[in-house]
Enzyme design. Sequence first.
Site, PDB file in Angstrom:
ATOM      1  CD  GLU A   1      -4.783  -2.773   2.504  1.00 36.34           C
ATOM      2  OE1 GLU A   1      -5.248  -2.293   1.447  1.00 36.34           O
ATOM      3  OE2 GLU A   1      -4.195  -2.074   3.362  1.00 36.34           O
TER       4      GLU A   1
ATOM      5  CE  LYS B   1     -13.988  11.736  13.965  1.00 40.38           C
ATOM      6  NZ  LYS B   1     -12.628  11.900  13.396  1.00 40.38           N
TER       7      LYS B   1
ATOM      8  CD1 TRP C   1     -18.262  12.304  12.722  1.00 42.38           C
ATOM      9  CD2 TRP C   1     -18.185  10.450  11.483  1.00 42.38           C
ATOM     10  NE1 TRP C   1     -17.575  11.365  13.436  1.00 42.38           N
ATOM     11  CE2 TRP C   1     -17.513  10.212  12.695  1.00 42.38           C
ATOM     12  CE3 TRP C   1     -18.263   9.420  10.546  1.00 42.38           C
ATOM     13  CZ2 TRP C   1     -16.925   8.993  13.005  1.00 42.38           C
ATOM     14  CZ3 TRP C   1     -17.675   8.201  10.846  1.00 42.38           C
ATOM     15  CH2 TRP C   1     -16.999   7.995  12.064  1.00 42.38           C
TER      16      TRP C   1
ATOM     17  CB  THR D   1      -0.872   0.066   1.266  1.00 41.87           C
ATOM     18  OG1 THR D   1       0.014   0.123   2.389  1.00 41.87           O
ATOM     19  CG2 THR D   1      -1.763  -1.128   1.394  1.00 41.87           C
TER      20      THR D   1
HETATM   21  P1  ADP Z   1      -3.502   3.615  -1.492  1.00 40.17           P
HETATM   22  O1  ADP Z   1      -4.239   4.662  -2.256  1.00 40.17           O
HETATM   23  O2  ADP Z   1      -3.528   3.777  -0.010  1.00 40.17           O
HETATM   24  O3  ADP Z   1      -2.224   3.203  -2.069  1.00 40.17           O
HETATM   25  P2  ADP Z   1      -5.432   1.765  -2.402  1.00 40.17           P
HETATM   26  O4  ADP Z   1      -5.337   2.086  -3.832  1.00 40.17           O
HETATM   27  O5  ADP Z   1      -5.520   0.387  -1.984  1.00 40.17           O
HETATM   28  O6  ADP Z   1      -4.242   2.293  -1.655  1.00 40.17           O
HETATM   29  O7  ADP Z   1      -6.587   2.651  -1.804  1.00 40.17           O
HETATM   30  C1  ADP Z   1      -7.756   2.127  -1.295  1.00 40.17           C
HETATM   31  C2  ADP Z   1      -8.626   3.218  -0.790  1.00 40.17           C
HETATM   32  O8  ADP Z   1      -8.983   4.109  -1.828  1.00 40.17           O
HETATM   33  C3  ADP Z   1      -9.933   2.735  -0.257  1.00 40.17           C
HETATM   34  O9  ADP Z   1      -9.812   2.260   1.056  1.00 40.17           O
HETATM   35  C4  ADP Z   1     -10.789   3.985  -0.356  1.00 40.17           C
HETATM   36  O10 ADP Z   1     -10.562   4.868   0.725  1.00 40.17           O
HETATM   37  C5  ADP Z   1     -10.274   4.640  -1.591  1.00 40.17           C
HETATM   38  N1  ADP Z   1     -11.156   4.316  -2.716  1.00 40.17           N
HETATM   39  C6  ADP Z   1     -10.982   3.380  -3.660  1.00 40.17           C
HETATM   40  N2  ADP Z   1     -11.995   3.389  -4.543  1.00 40.17           N
HETATM   41  C7  ADP Z   1     -12.850   4.359  -4.151  1.00 40.17           C
HETATM   42  C8  ADP Z   1     -14.101   4.874  -4.622  1.00 40.17           C
HETATM   43  N3  ADP Z   1     -14.661   4.397  -5.725  1.00 40.17           N
HETATM   44  N4  ADP Z   1     -14.679   5.864  -3.920  1.00 40.17           N
HETATM   45  C9  ADP Z   1     -14.125   6.366  -2.812  1.00 40.17           C
HETATM   46  N5  ADP Z   1     -12.960   5.947  -2.313  1.00 40.17           N
HETATM   47  C10 ADP Z   1     -12.310   4.954  -2.969  1.00 40.17           C
END
Ligand code: ADP
Length: 541
Positions: free
Chosen positions: A331, A438, A443, A187
């Site tokens: 994940e 918040k 929220w 990640t």
């Molecule tokens: P990172 O960006 O941390 O490297 P990821 O690509 O795995 O890792 O990111 C996952 C996160 O991206 C999700 O937990 C969520 O917060 C956000 N995310 C992914 N797709 C969407 C979506 N369609 N709408 C809103 N948030 C999203």
Amino acid sequence: MALMGQMMGAPLLISSIIKHAARYYGTTEIVSRRTEGDLHRYTYRDCELRARKLAQTLEALGVKQGERVGTLAWNGYRHLELYYGISGMGAVCHMINPRLFAEQIAYIINHAEDEYVCFDATFLPLVEGVAAHCPKVKGWIMLADRAHMPTDPKVPLLCYEDLLDARDGHYTWPELDENQASSLCYTSGTTGNPKGALYSHRSTVLHAYAAALPDALGCSARDVILPVVPMFHVNAWGLPYAVPLVGAKLVLPGPKLDGASLFDLFEREGVTFSAGVPTVWLGLLQHMQANDLKFSTFRRTVIGGSAVPPAMIRALEALGVEVIHAWGMTEMSPLGTVCKLLARHADLPEEAQHRILETQGRVIFGVDMKIVDGDGRELPWDGKAFGDLLVRGPWIIDRYFRAETPAHDDGWFPTGDVATIDPDGYMQITDRSKDVIKSGGEWISSIDIENVAAAHPAVHMAACISVRHPKWDERPLLVVVKRAGMEVSRDTLLSFFDGKVAKWWIPDDVAFVTEIPLTATGKMQKLKLREQFADYKLPTA
Ligand code: ADP
């Protein structure tokens, strides 16, 4: 004794996908924009042969099953060969995000204990910078032919094409245990060190099947598919597996991800289907609007990684492109939910259909989800109650790579996202839990605010962040990049929110900036923005 089924015990292996594509879609093309600048074309049959040669190469280099081999590469045919050659021989393909900081890249390579790292020419300076900090790497393999190798590199390099040329391809893919590790992604670690998600052959193949389903990504042999989402970002959402699995033509854009280059490739190769994060489509839309362009074959795209602003859905629809909103994370391999209408939505008015299509959608088979309150009690699916989103399933992480303890409690992985679920199972993310605002104990969804702002014609990009407030603890601040050549004042923009969100959700102020920092995966970096505006004095404070 249970009565066991009497079907063959064929393990679900990544090599079986490319073997299938080579045997049944042998002449279907893979087209790649290379770092060399040209377009390269070959077929699934060629790809599988070269993946076998790569497997032979790795064996000759002494790479053993379970050992990690890193990649630092764009979307291209050589990267695809790495996906199949490394995993297929039983080693672990570790895709590294080259947009991370050099220190993070070194950390990841060391944590993964990569034996070799294969990289595109673009990343030579990066490799020269990190190599000294990665003493365990036995060799750096440049994805190029002899003619394109640097004459005087600061690090000893191996030449990919020379290595492959030395092999005959007489290689049989080993029958692995389907639960063996196949690939590894970290990640991006906006907080703390990056953490690794170690996928298995089984989880990857199951995910590819599910991703290809009509109500998931919906891939067909008749499609021409161009993943814009990088192969170094959660397996390009599984497309490098799902596309050969269905036998569709694959188009890989290499390093050229700007609007003009993408449009050119879409048109030239007859792309029908694509996938990418919202920021990529912003660039493409801008280019098309500025030049009054139309797509001739492009019909559908999956957008995810961050919330898709409704205005973007409309803009792409106006160009004849259906937007499929999807949600997932590293994940989760990454697919969790995809947004498509149900049969009984067909007769709804367009507005009502749109409201559904703006959500992150419903789970695909293989994923189960629920929302819970602070005490872990399950919340109702009424489209209003929001809480922590938990998931489980065969392609969802059990524990991070080399972690002692599981990443979940009671078999449910906490996503770190806050969401609602409606009675039909449509899930909507209101925020990442870290980004929630918040205000006076209540929220505010930063995503909702951003979606409204993005619909204003003068707004190019908008991020909503929390700023300290003496009375309310936190209040929303809207950070905006204006569209080139357009003007809008703070007051006009704020009045644009009237009637669109609850009054107390309307941001207290607007800060105009020239740029919003993006993460390594192309998302707005709100953590950085919050730091940047930490001392911001709101007019209401
Ligand atoms: P990172 O960006 O941390 O490297 P990821 O690509 O795995 O890792 O990111 C996952 C996160 O991206 C999700 O937990 C969520 O917060 C956000 N995310 C992914 N797709 C969407 C979506 N369609 N709408 C809103 N948030 C999203």
